[in-house]
Write a protein that holds these residues in place. Structure first.
Motif, PDB file in Angstrom:
ATOM      1  N   THR A  34       0.846  -1.196   0.000  1.00 22.71           N
ATOM      2  CA  THR A  34       0.000   0.000   0.000  1.00 22.71           C
ATOM      3  C   THR A  34       0.883   1.248   0.000  1.00 22.71           C
ATOM      4  N   LEU A  35       0.256   2.388  -0.268  1.00 26.76           N
ATOM      5  CA  LEU A  35       0.999   3.644  -0.198  1.00 26.76           C
ATOM      6  C   LEU A  35       1.479   3.917   1.229  1.00 26.76           C
ATOM      7  N   ASP A  36       0.687   3.526   2.212  1.00 29.94           N
ATOM      8  CA  ASP A  36       1.111   3.677   3.610  1.00 29.94           C
ATOM      9  C   ASP A  36       2.415   2.912   3.855  1.00 29.94           C
ATOM     10  N   ASP A  37       2.495   1.697   3.303  1.00 27.05           N
ATOM     11  CA  ASP A  37       3.715   0.894   3.452  1.00 27.05           C
ATOM     12  C   ASP A  37       4.917   1.623   2.862  1.00 27.05           C
ATOM     13  N   VAL A  38       4.732   2.168   1.672  1.00 21.60           N
ATOM     14  CA  VAL A  38       5.823   2.858   0.983  1.00 21.60           C
ATOM     15  C   VAL A  38       6.253   4.091   1.763  1.00 21.60           C
ATOM     16  N   GLU A  39       5.285   4.832   2.261  1.00 21.38           N
ATOM     17  CA  GLU A  39       5.597   6.049   3.028  1.00 21.38           C
ATOM     18  C   GLU A  39       6.417   5.718   4.280  1.00 21.38           C
ATOM     19  N   GLY A  43      10.122   6.935   4.660  1.00 20.59           N
ATOM     20  CA  GLY A  43      10.188   8.040   5.598  1.00 20.59           C
ATOM     21  C   GLY A  43       9.658   9.337   5.028  1.00 20.59           C
ATOM     22  N   VAL A  44       8.562   9.246   4.268  1.00 22.35           N
ATOM     23  CA  VAL A  44       7.956  10.446   3.665  1.00 22.35           C
ATOM     24  C   VAL A  44       6.467  10.475   4.004  1.00 22.35           C
ATOM     25  N   GLY A  45       5.849  11.621   3.785  1.00 24.89           N
ATOM     26  CA  GLY A  45       4.412  11.769   3.987  1.00 24.89           C
ATOM     27  C   GLY A  45       3.667  11.640   2.668  1.00 24.89           C
ATOM     28  N   ARG A  46       2.336  11.605   2.765  1.00 23.90           N
ATOM     29  CA  ARG A  46       1.516  11.445   1.572  1.00 23.90           C
ATOM     30  C   ARG A  46       1.691  12.612   0.597  1.00 23.90           C
ATOM     31  N   SER A  47       1.814  13.831   1.146  1.00 27.50           N
ATOM     32  CA  SER A  47       1.967  14.994   0.268  1.00 27.50           C
ATOM     33  C   SER A  47       3.273  14.908  -0.520  1.00 27.50           C
ATOM     34  N   GLN A  48       4.336  14.423   0.114  1.00 30.62           N
ATOM     35  CA  GLN A  48       5.603  14.257  -0.594  1.00 30.62           C
ATOM     36  C   GLN A  48       5.482  13.203  -1.688  1.00 30.62           C
ATOM     37  N   LEU A  49       4.826  12.092  -1.358  1.00 27.73           N
ATOM     38  CA  LEU A  49       4.678  11.023  -2.339  1.00 27.73           C
ATOM     39  C   LEU A  49       3.895  11.520  -3.554  1.00 27.73           C
ATOM     40  N   TYR A  50       2.806  12.253  -3.302  1.00 27.15           N
ATOM     41  CA  TYR A  50       1.997  12.756  -4.410  1.00 27.15           C
ATOM     42  C   TYR A  50       2.689  13.905  -5.155  1.00 27.15           C
ATOM     43  N   HIS A  51       3.703  14.460  -4.558  1.00 26.25           N
ATOM     44  CA  HIS A  51       4.475  15.493  -5.256  1.00 26.25           C
ATOM     45  C   HIS A  51       5.263  14.881  -6.416  1.00 26.25           C
ATOM     46  N   TYR A  52       5.699  13.626  -6.229  1.00 26.14           N
ATOM     47  CA  TYR A  52       6.535  12.967  -7.228  1.00 26.14           C
ATOM     48  C   TYR A  52       5.776  11.950  -8.078  1.00 26.14           C
ATOM     49  N   PHE A  53       4.641  11.465  -7.585  1.00 31.62           N
ATOM     50  CA  PHE A  53       3.872  10.448  -8.300  1.00 31.62           C
ATOM     51  C   PHE A  53       2.395  10.798  -8.242  1.00 31.62           C
ATOM     52  N   ASP A  54       1.685  10.648  -9.357  1.00 34.35           N
ATOM     53  CA  ASP A  54       0.280  11.032  -9.426  1.00 34.35           C
ATOM     54  C   ASP A  54      -0.589  10.189  -8.497  1.00 34.35           C
ATOM     55  N   ASP A  55      -0.311   8.887  -8.470  1.00 31.23           N
ATOM     56  CA  ASP A  55      -1.118   7.954  -7.677  1.00 31.23           C
ATOM     57  C   ASP A  55      -0.348   6.640  -7.568  1.00 31.23           C
ATOM     58  N   ARG A  56      -0.983   5.640  -7.000  1.00 30.37           N
ATOM     59  CA  ARG A  56      -0.306   4.351  -6.815  1.00 30.37           C
ATOM     60  C   ARG A  56       0.069   3.730  -8.153  1.00 30.37           C
ATOM     61  N   ASP A  57      -0.798   3.828  -9.154  1.00 27.32           N
ATOM     62  CA  ASP A  57      -0.490   3.252 -10.460  1.00 27.32           C
ATOM     63  C   ASP A  57       0.738   3.912 -11.080  1.00 27.32           C
ATOM     64  N   ASP A  58       0.834   5.231 -10.928  1.00 23.12           N
ATOM     65  CA  ASP A  58       1.991   5.949 -11.457  1.00 23.12           C
ATOM     66  C   ASP A  58       3.266   5.501 -10.750  1.00 23.12           C
ATOM     67  N   LEU A  59       3.179   5.303  -9.443  1.00 24.82           N
ATOM     68  CA  LEU A  59       4.333   4.824  -8.679  1.00 24.82           C
ATOM     69  C   LEU A  59       4.744   3.431  -9.144  1.00 24.82           C
ATOM     70  N   VAL A  60       3.767   2.540  -9.327  1.00 30.68           N
ATOM     71  CA  VAL A  60       4.074   1.172  -9.753  1.00 30.68           C
ATOM     72  C   VAL A  60       4.712   1.167 -11.139  1.00 30.68           C
TER      73      VAL A  60
END
Length: 204
Positions: A34-39, A43-60
């Motif tokens: 999950t995104l929670d697992d990745v965060e 060691g990042v927050g959701r806002s940081q993750l979404y700054h670099y990736f649109d969503d979980r599919d984009d990250l994958v």
């Protein structure tokens, strides 16, 4: 696509997120991450993750591209020399040696992701089409050079030979992973080499 970082710090953060996601996916499989697992792992927050990736599919999908880059970078020196049987043998030996170092349990990082994700959506499937095309391109180029030098028969279909070779690699890695022995990979590569030998120009 998410934001492309322009600073060293931003690139390092994005890379840390990617590496964490890739490690978790390798350990648990895509569906269980999950995104929670990745965060937590990065060691990042959701806002940081979404700054670099649109969503979980984009990250994958970004993990897919990153994995392809890593696999091809490791093989690049050998892939530049697959324009002779000796060069192809060195490439095959390295693939087997890598599997042996992993106790023949790692399989293929790209193939493992493809088995989980290729049916997800057309965009993700295309990412794998592109991945295998990138992997196969140096081999096709090398076989063409062999053809131009007269080592390979002029009527040999280099794309078909490359497809057969890639199929042998993927099938051999999968069987090696399942049976926990690199012998399956060696056998598959032996079959690919036999096909390549059959396409050589006969000696006068």
């Amino acid at each position: 696509m998410g934001h492309t970082p322009t600073t060293a710090r931003g690139r390092a953060t994005r890379e840390r997120i990617l590496d964490s996601a890739a490690d978790l996916i390798q350990q648990r499989g895509v569906a269980a991450v999950t995104l929670d697992d990745v965060e937590r792992a990065a060691g990042v927050g959701r806002s940081q993750l979404y700054h670099y990736f649109d969503d979980r599919d984009d990250l994958v999908r970004s993990v897919v591209h990153s994995t392809v880059d890593t696999v091809l970078a490791a093989q690049e020196p050998l892939l530049l020399e697959v324009d002779s049987l000796a060069g192809i043998d060195r490439w095959f030996d390295a693939i087997v040696a890598n599997g042996t170092r992993q106790d023949a349990v790692g399989g293929c990082a790209i193939g493992s992701l493809a088995s989980q994700l290729s049916g997800r959506d057309d965009l993700t499937r295309q990412a794998f089409v592109d991945a295998f095309a990138r992997w196969e391109a140096p081999l096709i180029a090398g076989l063409r050079r062999m053809q131009e030098s007269g080592e390979l028969r002029p009527d040999a279909d280099v794309t078909e030979l490359a497809d057969l070779t890639m199929a042998a690699i993927q099938g051999g890695l999968l069987l090696a992973q399942i049976r926990r022995t690199p012998d399956q990979l060696r056998l598959a590569l032996r079959g690919a080499r036999a096909a390549l030998e059959d396409a050589l120009t006969p000696l006068p």
